[in-house]
Scaffold this motif. Sequence first.
Motif, PDB file in Angstrom:
ATOM      1  N   LEU A 218       0.786  -0.931  -0.052  1.00 43.91           N
ATOM      2  CA  LEU A 218      -0.045   0.044  -0.120  1.00 43.91           C
ATOM      3  C   LEU A 218       0.990   1.420  -0.116  1.00 43.91           C
ATOM      4  CD1 LEU A 218      -1.673   2.339   1.766  1.00 43.91           C
ATOM      5  CD2 LEU A 218      -2.910   1.081   0.087  1.00 43.91           C
ATOM      6  N   ALA A 219       1.915   1.142   0.814  1.00 41.59           N
ATOM      7  CA  ALA A 219       2.599   2.460   0.965  1.00 41.59           C
ATOM      8  C   ALA A 219       3.427   2.612  -0.460  1.00 41.59           C
ATOM      9  CB  ALA A 219       3.887   2.199   2.005  1.00 41.59           C
ATOM     10  N   GLN A 220       4.102   1.582  -0.978  1.00 40.40           N
ATOM     11  CA  GLN A 220       4.528   1.695  -2.247  1.00 40.40           C
ATOM     12  C   GLN A 220       3.710   2.325  -3.344  1.00 40.40           C
ATOM     13  OE1 GLN A 220       7.695   1.524  -1.112  1.00 40.40           O
ATOM     14  NE2 GLN A 220       8.262   0.707  -2.980  1.00 40.40           N
ATOM     15  N   HIS A 221       2.582   1.943  -3.275  1.00 41.84           N
ATOM     16  CA  HIS A 221       1.602   2.667  -4.211  1.00 41.84           C
ATOM     17  C   HIS A 221       1.199   4.270  -3.885  1.00 41.84           C
ATOM     18  CE1 HIS A 221       0.542  -1.309  -5.704  1.00 41.84           C
ATOM     19  NE2 HIS A 221      -0.257  -0.607  -6.762  1.00 41.84           N
ATOM     20  N   TYR A 222       1.027   4.503  -2.512  1.00 44.20           N
ATOM     21  CA  TYR A 222       0.740   5.908  -2.024  1.00 44.20           C
ATOM     22  C   TYR A 222       1.915   6.678  -2.422  1.00 44.20           C
ATOM     23  CZ  TYR A 222      -0.093   9.322   1.401  1.00 44.20           C
ATOM     24  OH  TYR A 222      -0.533  10.385   2.272  1.00 44.20           O
ATOM     25  N   PHE A 223       3.111   6.206  -2.236  1.00 48.88           N
ATOM     26  CA  PHE A 223       4.356   7.024  -2.658  1.00 48.88           C
ATOM     27  C   PHE A 223       4.822   6.946  -4.158  1.00 48.88           C
ATOM     28  CE2 PHE A 223       5.101   6.463   1.994  1.00 48.88           C
ATOM     29  CZ  PHE A 223       4.848   7.606   2.386  1.00 48.88           C
ATOM     30  N   GLY A 224       4.165   6.133  -4.944  1.00 46.61           N
ATOM     31  CA  GLY A 224       4.387   6.174  -6.345  1.00 46.61           C
ATOM     32  C   GLY A 224       5.653   5.231  -6.639  1.00 46.61           C
ATOM     33  N   LYS A 225       5.821   4.281  -5.859  1.00 53.07           N
ATOM     34  CA  LYS A 225       7.207   3.605  -6.051  1.00 53.07           C
ATOM     35  C   LYS A 225       7.220   2.381  -6.837  1.00 53.07           C
ATOM     36  CE  LYS A 225      10.537   4.720  -3.859  1.00 53.07           C
ATOM     37  NZ  LYS A 225      11.738   5.597  -3.940  1.00 53.07           N
ATOM     38  N   GLU A 226       7.977   1.904  -7.305  1.00 50.51           N
ATOM     39  CA  GLU A 226       7.959   0.562  -8.243  1.00 50.51           C
ATOM     40  C   GLU A 226       7.739  -0.774  -7.340  1.00 50.51           C
ATOM     41  OE1 GLU A 226      10.967  -0.032 -11.076  1.00 50.51           O
ATOM     42  OE2 GLU A 226      10.355   1.473 -12.328  1.00 50.51           O
ATOM     43  N   LEU A 227       7.299  -1.606  -7.622  1.00 45.85           N
ATOM     44  CA  LEU A 227       7.033  -2.860  -7.069  1.00 45.85           C
ATOM     45  C   LEU A 227       7.587  -4.032  -8.098  1.00 45.85           C
ATOM     46  CD1 LEU A 227       3.652  -2.140  -5.359  1.00 45.85           C
ATOM     47  CD2 LEU A 227       6.015  -3.020  -4.156  1.00 45.85           C
ATOM     48  N   LYS A 228       7.690  -5.360  -7.458  1.00 49.30           N
ATOM     49  CA  LYS A 228       8.130  -6.647  -8.141  1.00 49.30           C
ATOM     50  C   LYS A 228       7.357  -7.660  -7.631  1.00 49.30           C
ATOM     51  CE  LYS A 228      12.694  -6.872  -9.327  1.00 49.30           C
ATOM     52  NZ  LYS A 228      13.893  -7.271  -9.231  1.00 49.30           N
ATOM     53  N   TYR A 229       6.714  -8.423  -8.796  1.00 48.93           N
ATOM     54  CA  TYR A 229       6.240  -9.845  -8.268  1.00 48.93           C
ATOM     55  C   TYR A 229       7.332 -10.816  -8.399  1.00 48.93           C
ATOM     56  CZ  TYR A 229       1.414  -7.989  -9.546  1.00 48.93           C
ATOM     57  OH  TYR A 229       0.200  -7.307  -9.443  1.00 48.93           O
ATOM     58  N   ILE A 230       7.582 -11.442  -7.267  1.00 50.45           N
ATOM     59  CA  ILE A 230       8.897 -11.981  -6.995  1.00 50.45           C
ATOM     60  C   ILE A 230       8.485 -13.851  -6.990  1.00 50.45           C
ATOM     61  CG2 ILE A 230      11.052 -12.648  -6.003  1.00 50.45           C
ATOM     62  CD1 ILE A 230      11.056  -9.873  -4.894  1.00 50.45           C
ATOM     63  N   GLY A 231       8.943 -14.637  -7.807  1.00 49.70           N
ATOM     64  CA  GLY A 231       8.680 -15.717  -7.779  1.00 49.70           C
ATOM     65  C   GLY A 231       7.543 -16.546  -8.385  1.00 49.70           C
ATOM     66  N   PHE A 232       7.370 -17.818  -8.112  1.00 48.61           N
ATOM     67  CA  PHE A 232       6.151 -18.592  -8.867  1.00 48.61           C
ATOM     68  C   PHE A 232       5.770 -18.106 -10.185  1.00 48.61           C
ATOM     69  CE2 PHE A 232       6.018 -18.271  -3.975  1.00 48.61           C
ATOM     70  CZ  PHE A 232       6.538 -19.525  -3.880  1.00 48.61           C
ATOM     71  N   GLY A 233       6.725 -17.873 -11.011  1.00 51.54           N
ATOM     72  CA  GLY A 233       6.254 -17.452 -12.500  1.00 51.54           C
ATOM     73  C   GLY A 233       6.031 -15.814 -12.595  1.00 51.54           C
ATOM     74  N   GLY A 234       6.550 -15.156 -11.516  1.00 55.38           N
ATOM     75  CA  GLY A 234       6.442 -13.608 -11.487  1.00 55.38           C
ATOM     76  C   GLY A 234       5.016 -12.991 -11.930  1.00 55.38           C
ATOM     77  N   LYS A 235       3.773 -13.690 -11.494  1.00 58.39           N
ATOM     78  CA  LYS A 235       2.508 -13.421 -11.984  1.00 58.39           C
ATOM     79  C   LYS A 235       1.977 -12.752 -10.752  1.00 58.39           C
ATOM     80  CE  LYS A 235       2.273 -17.289 -15.128  1.00 58.39           C
ATOM     81  NZ  LYS A 235       1.514 -18.638 -15.465  1.00 58.39           N
ATOM     82  N   GLY A 236       2.341 -12.738  -9.615  1.00 59.65           N
ATOM     83  CA  GLY A 236       1.638 -12.227  -8.276  1.00 59.65           C
ATOM     84  C   GLY A 236       0.456 -13.064  -8.079  1.00 59.65           C
ATOM     85  N   LYS A 237       0.488 -14.225  -8.235  1.00 56.45           N
ATOM     86  CA  LYS A 237      -0.726 -15.056  -7.783  1.00 56.45           C
ATOM     87  C   LYS A 237      -0.729 -15.609  -6.356  1.00 56.45           C
ATOM     88  CE  LYS A 237      -2.561 -15.758 -12.639  1.00 56.45           C
ATOM     89  NZ  LYS A 237      -3.225 -16.720 -13.552  1.00 56.45           N
ATOM     90  N   GLN A 238       0.557 -15.523  -5.950  1.00 52.11           N
ATOM     91  CA  GLN A 238       0.606 -16.054  -4.453  1.00 52.11           C
ATOM     92  C   GLN A 238      -0.310 -15.526  -3.469  1.00 52.11           C
ATOM     93  OE1 GLN A 238       3.078 -14.647  -6.447  1.00 52.11           O
ATOM     94  NE2 GLN A 238       4.747 -14.000  -4.876  1.00 52.11           N
ATOM     95  N   VAL A 239      -0.772 -16.335  -2.707  1.00 52.46           N
ATOM     96  CA  VAL A 239      -1.813 -15.922  -1.693  1.00 52.46           C
ATOM     97  C   VAL A 239      -1.680 -16.028  -0.246  1.00 52.46           C
ATOM     98  CG1 VAL A 239      -4.271 -16.493  -1.074  1.00 52.46           C
ATOM     99  CG2 VAL A 239      -3.671 -16.771  -3.377  1.00 52.46           C
ATOM    100  N   ARG A 240      -2.018 -15.103   0.487  1.00 54.11           N
ATOM    101  CA  ARG A 240      -1.868 -14.993   2.049  1.00 54.11           C
ATOM    102  C   ARG A 240      -3.030 -14.407   2.470  1.00 54.11           C
ATOM    103  NH1 ARG A 240       3.362 -15.547   4.157  1.00 54.11           N
ATOM    104  NH2 ARG A 240       2.185 -15.937   5.921  1.00 54.11           N
ATOM    105  N   ASP A 241      -3.461 -14.769   3.826  1.00 54.61           N
ATOM    106  CA  ASP A 241      -4.722 -14.017   4.470  1.00 54.61           C
ATOM    107  C   ASP A 241      -4.083 -13.081   4.971  1.00 54.61           C
ATOM    108  OD1 ASP A 241      -3.633 -16.076   6.169  1.00 54.61           O
ATOM    109  OD2 ASP A 241      -5.485 -16.202   7.020  1.00 54.61           O
ATOM    110  N   LEU A 242      -4.854 -12.090   5.565  1.00 56.82           N
ATOM    111  CA  LEU A 242      -4.479 -11.066   6.480  1.00 56.82           C
ATOM    112  C   LEU A 242      -5.537 -10.599   7.501  1.00 56.82           C
ATOM    113  CD1 LEU A 242      -4.544  -7.476   4.590  1.00 56.82           C
ATOM    114  CD2 LEU A 242      -5.325  -9.721   3.617  1.00 56.82           C
ATOM    115  N   LEU A 243      -4.852 -10.090   8.679  1.00 58.10           N
ATOM    116  CA  LEU A 243      -5.834  -9.822   9.826  1.00 58.10           C
ATOM    117  C   LEU A 243      -5.625  -8.508  10.301  1.00 58.10           C
ATOM    118  CD1 LEU A 243      -7.641 -11.238  12.131  1.00 58.10           C
ATOM    119  CD2 LEU A 243      -5.410 -11.704  13.554  1.00 58.10           C
ATOM    120  N   HIS A 244      -6.562  -7.788  10.455  1.00 57.39           N
ATOM    121  CA  HIS A 244      -6.293  -6.320  11.127  1.00 57.39           C
ATOM    122  C   HIS A 244      -5.767  -6.442  12.335  1.00 57.39           C
ATOM    123  CE1 HIS A 244      -7.279  -2.425  12.152  1.00 57.39           C
ATOM    124  NE2 HIS A 244      -7.525  -1.965  11.052  1.00 57.39           N
TER     125      HIS A 244
END
Length: 353
Positions: A218-244
Amino acid sequence: MRNILITGGCGFIGSNLAVSLSSQGHSITCFDNLARRGSEVLLNRIQAAGCRFVHGDIRCMEDLQRTSDSFDLIIECSAEPSVLVGTQGADASFMVNNNLIGSLNCFEIARQRRMAILFLSTSRIYPYDRLNRLTFSEEATRFGYADDSPGVSASGVTTDFPLNGARSLYGATKLASEIMLQEYSHSYNLPAIINRCGVIAGPWQLGKVDQGVFTFWLAQHYFGKELKYIGFGGKGKQVRDLLHIQDLVNLIEKQIARIEEFRGQVFNVGGSTCSSLSLQETTALCQKITGNKVNIDASPVDRPADIIWYVTDNGDTEATFQWKPERNPETILTDIFDWLHENEHTFTGLLKG
Ligand SMILES: NC(=O)c1ccc[n+]([C@@H]2O[C@H](COP(=O)([O-])OP(=O)(O)OC[C@H]3O[C@@H](n4cnc5c(N)ncnc54)[C@H](O)[C@@H]3O)[C@@H](O)[C@H]2O)c1
């Protein structure tokens, strides 16, 4: 009212717990060596909320012994939390001293002073090589799991998941601490609860690529900085759950009220299936919330210790404590955005990667 010592009390989880528990009338002392960059800012926040502070290092028994002997509960929240430590050949001694010997010192001070113990462990104790050998389907925006294997189903990973295999130095030190805490709890009759947390996210998290990935994204989007999908084909399909973080705090408040009933029981704690995201889906939400689109590179090569899919099965935890995560991924990311917007001056240097 309890008298609580929070080790790592100037970190993300420790400081949020401190502020909330203090507002409910508990007496809170935060103990921290301020090693984490930015923890000095969180120190200001806990002091403004009326919490005491002791500067010290859990690796040093004398530092812990300098604290008051009147606490009835220790919440062990301090750690070096990066799974990347050791993956590039660095030696293991720092991780072992900090996360295992340090935790043992906390358990020992609890034994000497007859304190209950609540330990923040991690889902990283589950071996990544076993998780990555499960069979996944490739869907439009994510990898999916729809099978049943021991300790895992489409509802997520339970505490029965097999523990043989490599899990990172971080995960190994945490599992070793869990085992020692269970022995302490049984041998010395100390009340204790172990929370194996998945990804926790929310305001006041100083997210980095190797810890706090949703806040980082989120912060990288906020500040307009580059990102990278790393691993598993580089498609960004890896999944995690998140808890507030507030959902975690709500659970821990319920656990504290009943901690005398428990002797080292382990609970999985995470956002569960209804709060899971792939990186691609996280990107779409971050674009919607910030209004910014950033360049996202792809690196198909897998990074050591990365996971294709991990979702928490909270079933036992929800049934035992009559608790459920209440905030969905969009609410969590929006809360982080609002906090960042309000505190941009303070956190730009710490979060603008
Ligand atoms: N944040 C998550 O997503 C997450 C997920 C699973 C488990 N956990 C666990 O929860 C706990 C808290 O994590 P966090 O996200 O708040 O991390 P954090 O890095 O924000 O906070 C850790 C705090 O511990 C302090 N610390 C580190 N080593 C210390 C030492 N030797 N002596 C005294 N203080 C020390 C740091 O200065 C920092 O303030 C950790 O044990 C971590 O393993 C966190």
